[in-house]
Enzyme design. Sequence first.
Site, PDB file in Angstrom:
ATOM      1  N   GLY A 271      10.125   7.626   1.698  1.00 19.93           N
ATOM      2  CA  GLY A 271      10.731   7.404   2.975  1.00 19.93           C
ATOM      3  C   GLY A 271      12.208   8.115   3.619  1.00 19.93           C
ATOM      4  N   TYR A 272      12.636   7.032   3.620  1.00 21.44           N
ATOM      5  CA  TYR A 272      14.467   8.086   4.408  1.00 21.44           C
ATOM      6  C   TYR A 272      15.144   8.595   3.805  1.00 21.44           C
ATOM      7  CZ  TYR A 272      12.319   6.017   8.689  1.00 21.44           C
ATOM      8  OH  TYR A 272      11.800   5.844   9.776  1.00 21.44           O
TER       9      TYR A 272
ATOM     10  N   ASP B 299       9.170  -6.396   2.924  1.00 18.88           N
ATOM     11  CA  ASP B 299       9.477  -5.822   3.538  1.00 18.88           C
ATOM     12  C   ASP B 299      11.463  -5.336   3.467  1.00 18.88           C
ATOM     13  OD1 ASP B 299       7.348  -4.934   6.288  1.00 18.88           O
ATOM     14  OD2 ASP B 299       9.380  -6.194   6.952  1.00 18.88           O
TER      15      ASP B 299
ATOM     16  N   HIS C  95      18.565  -1.968  -1.893  1.00 19.23           N
ATOM     17  CA  HIS C  95      18.271  -3.244  -1.804  1.00 19.23           C
ATOM     18  C   HIS C  95      17.127  -4.097  -2.359  1.00 19.23           C
ATOM     19  CE1 HIS C  95      16.888   0.781  -0.214  1.00 19.23           C
ATOM     20  NE2 HIS C  95      15.487  -0.192   0.659  1.00 19.23           N
ATOM     21  N   ARG C  96      16.608  -3.318  -2.948  1.00 11.16           N
ATOM     22  CA  ARG C  96      14.771  -3.631  -3.346  1.00 11.16           C
ATOM     23  C   ARG C  96      15.469  -3.910  -4.707  1.00 11.16           C
ATOM     24  NH1 ARG C  96      12.112   0.084  -2.021  1.00 11.16           N
ATOM     25  NH2 ARG C  96      11.458  -0.979   0.058  1.00 11.16           N
TER      26      ARG C  96
ATOM     27  N   LYS D  82       7.190   2.816  -2.728  1.00  9.89           N
ATOM     28  CA  LYS D  82       7.108   0.756  -3.416  1.00  9.89           C
ATOM     29  C   LYS D  82       6.464  -0.083  -4.241  1.00  9.89           C
ATOM     30  CE  LYS D  82       7.564  -1.280   0.715  1.00  9.89           C
ATOM     31  NZ  LYS D  82       6.939  -2.381   1.938  1.00  9.89           N
TER      32      LYS D  82
ATOM     33  N   HIS E  69       0.904  -1.170   0.154  1.00 13.02           N
ATOM     34  CA  HIS E  69      -0.096   0.308   0.001  1.00 13.02           C
ATOM     35  C   HIS E  69       0.862   1.232  -0.077  1.00 13.02           C
ATOM     36  CE1 HIS E  69      -2.684  -3.174   1.242  1.00 13.02           C
ATOM     37  NE2 HIS E  69      -3.960  -3.007   0.509  1.00 13.02           N
ATOM     38  N   ASN E  70       1.840   0.792  -0.671  1.00 11.52           N
ATOM     39  CA  ASN E  70       3.029   2.267  -0.077  1.00 11.52           C
ATOM     40  C   ASN E  70       3.081   2.653  -1.992  1.00 11.52           C
ATOM     41  OD1 ASN E  70       5.842   3.434  -0.814  1.00 11.52           O
ATOM     42  ND2 ASN E  70       6.032   2.937   0.876  1.00 11.52           N
TER      43      ASN E  70
HETATM   44  P1  ITT Z   1       3.620  -2.028   2.417  1.00 11.30           P
HETATM   45  O1  ITT Z   1       4.361  -2.453   3.980  1.00 11.30           O
HETATM   46  O2  ITT Z   1       2.154  -1.761   1.799  1.00 11.30           O
HETATM   47  O3  ITT Z   1       4.291  -2.580   1.235  1.00 11.30           O
HETATM   48  P2  ITT Z   1       4.979   0.028   4.266  1.00 11.30           P
HETATM   49  O4  ITT Z   1       5.783   1.248   3.549  1.00 11.30           O
HETATM   50  O5  ITT Z   1       4.333  -0.076   5.589  1.00 11.30           O
HETATM   51  O6  ITT Z   1       4.183  -0.363   2.653  1.00 11.30           O
HETATM   52  P3  ITT Z   1       7.508  -1.575   4.720  1.00 11.30           P
HETATM   53  O7  ITT Z   1       6.211  -2.016   6.000  1.00 11.30           O
HETATM   54  O8  ITT Z   1       8.142  -2.643   4.171  1.00 11.30           O
HETATM   55  O9  ITT Z   1       6.463  -1.123   4.227  1.00 11.30           O
HETATM   56  O10 ITT Z   1       8.012  -0.153   5.750  1.00 11.30           O
HETATM   57  C1  ITT Z   1       9.238  -0.269   4.946  1.00 11.30           C
HETATM   58  C2  ITT Z   1       9.983   1.824   5.206  1.00 11.30           C
HETATM   59  O11 ITT Z   1      11.120   1.948   5.558  1.00 11.30           O
HETATM   60  C3  ITT Z   1       8.783   2.584   4.230  1.00 11.30           C
HETATM   61  O12 ITT Z   1       7.412   2.956   4.757  1.00 11.30           O
HETATM   62  C4  ITT Z   1      10.091   3.631   3.892  1.00 11.30           C
HETATM   63  O13 ITT Z   1       9.855   4.259   4.807  1.00 11.30           O
HETATM   64  C5  ITT Z   1      10.921   3.162   4.501  1.00 11.30           C
HETATM   65  N1  ITT Z   1      11.762   2.438   3.406  1.00 11.30           N
HETATM   66  C6  ITT Z   1      11.908   1.283   2.376  1.00 11.30           C
HETATM   67  N2  ITT Z   1      12.204   1.329   1.317  1.00 11.30           N
HETATM   68  C7  ITT Z   1      13.350   2.685   1.544  1.00 11.30           C
HETATM   69  C8  ITT Z   1      13.117   2.587   0.253  1.00 11.30           C
HETATM   70  O14 ITT Z   1      14.255   2.365  -1.091  1.00 11.30           O
HETATM   71  N3  ITT Z   1      14.018   4.261   0.743  1.00 11.30           N
HETATM   72  C9  ITT Z   1      12.997   4.776   1.351  1.00 11.30           C
HETATM   73  N4  ITT Z   1      13.154   4.507   2.863  1.00 11.30           N
HETATM   74  C10 ITT Z   1      12.356   2.947   2.447  1.00 11.30           C
END
Ligand code: ITT
Length: 207
Positions: free
Chosen positions: A159-160, A74, A194-195, A18, A14-15
């Site tokens: 995100g970060y 995740d 990483h992804r 991503k 839901h992000n």
């Molecule tokens: P879903 O579970 O619906 O996929 P979420 O945002 O809740 O969405 P996560 O629980 O995996 O996903 O949280 C991971 C968090 O880590 C995400 O919200 C970002 O803030 C951070 N993050 C992960 N990958 C990142 C990236 O490539 N760049 C910046 N921040 C990242």
Amino acid sequence: MHRKLTGPLVAATHNAGKLREFRELLEPWRIAVVSAGDLGLPEPEETGDTFEANAKLKAFAAARAAKMPALADDSGLCVEALDGAPGIYSARWAGGSKDFSAAMTRVQQELLAVKAPRPWRAHFISALVIAWPDDHVEYFEGRVDGTLVFPPKGNNGFGYDPIFLPDGHSRGFGEMSAEEKHGIPADGSLALSHRARAFQMLARACL
Ligand code: ITT
């Protein structure tokens, strides 16, 4: 034995950041991607205590509900001097309003509070899972190391990203194009994020 992905899949996220990266990564493989949001799937509670457990939980919830293979990620930022925090709680540090500027400020404040010596080392982890409705599962993990820089820089990514400077680079994730951050090099060399690194493994095994 790895299983090949043939038909469409549901992106169990839901992000929006991503989802965009998933679509870009899968585009060359011509795999149709439907999102959990499009299907109206609920956001499962992340009750696991590892990236892997939470990725599996999200992928299986979507695969069973949508009756098709589901891809989940995740991920999170692990800060060395904070014993790996926020880690699996990376999204939760941004609160219900998903305020990542507040989350980045909290990272800085906690580093200052423990008087962490610079450079502030950190890494991102991405746990990628494809789950099928018949319970088959594939798991891949990617990591990128770097340092944290304040104030946040750049408006790209999500995100970060604005505080993360990957090793060997002079510009952070927040200043990079999508292609620089998570493009898959045509010559087979290691991708940067990483992804994208986890995705390279997934592509070799399942695409
Ligand atoms: P879903 O579970 O619906 O996929 P979420 O945002 O809740 O969405 P996560 O629980 O995996 O996903 O949280 C991971 C968090 O880590 C995400 O919200 C970002 O803030 C951070 N993050 C992960 N990958 C990142 C990236 O490539 N760049 C910046 N921040 C990242």
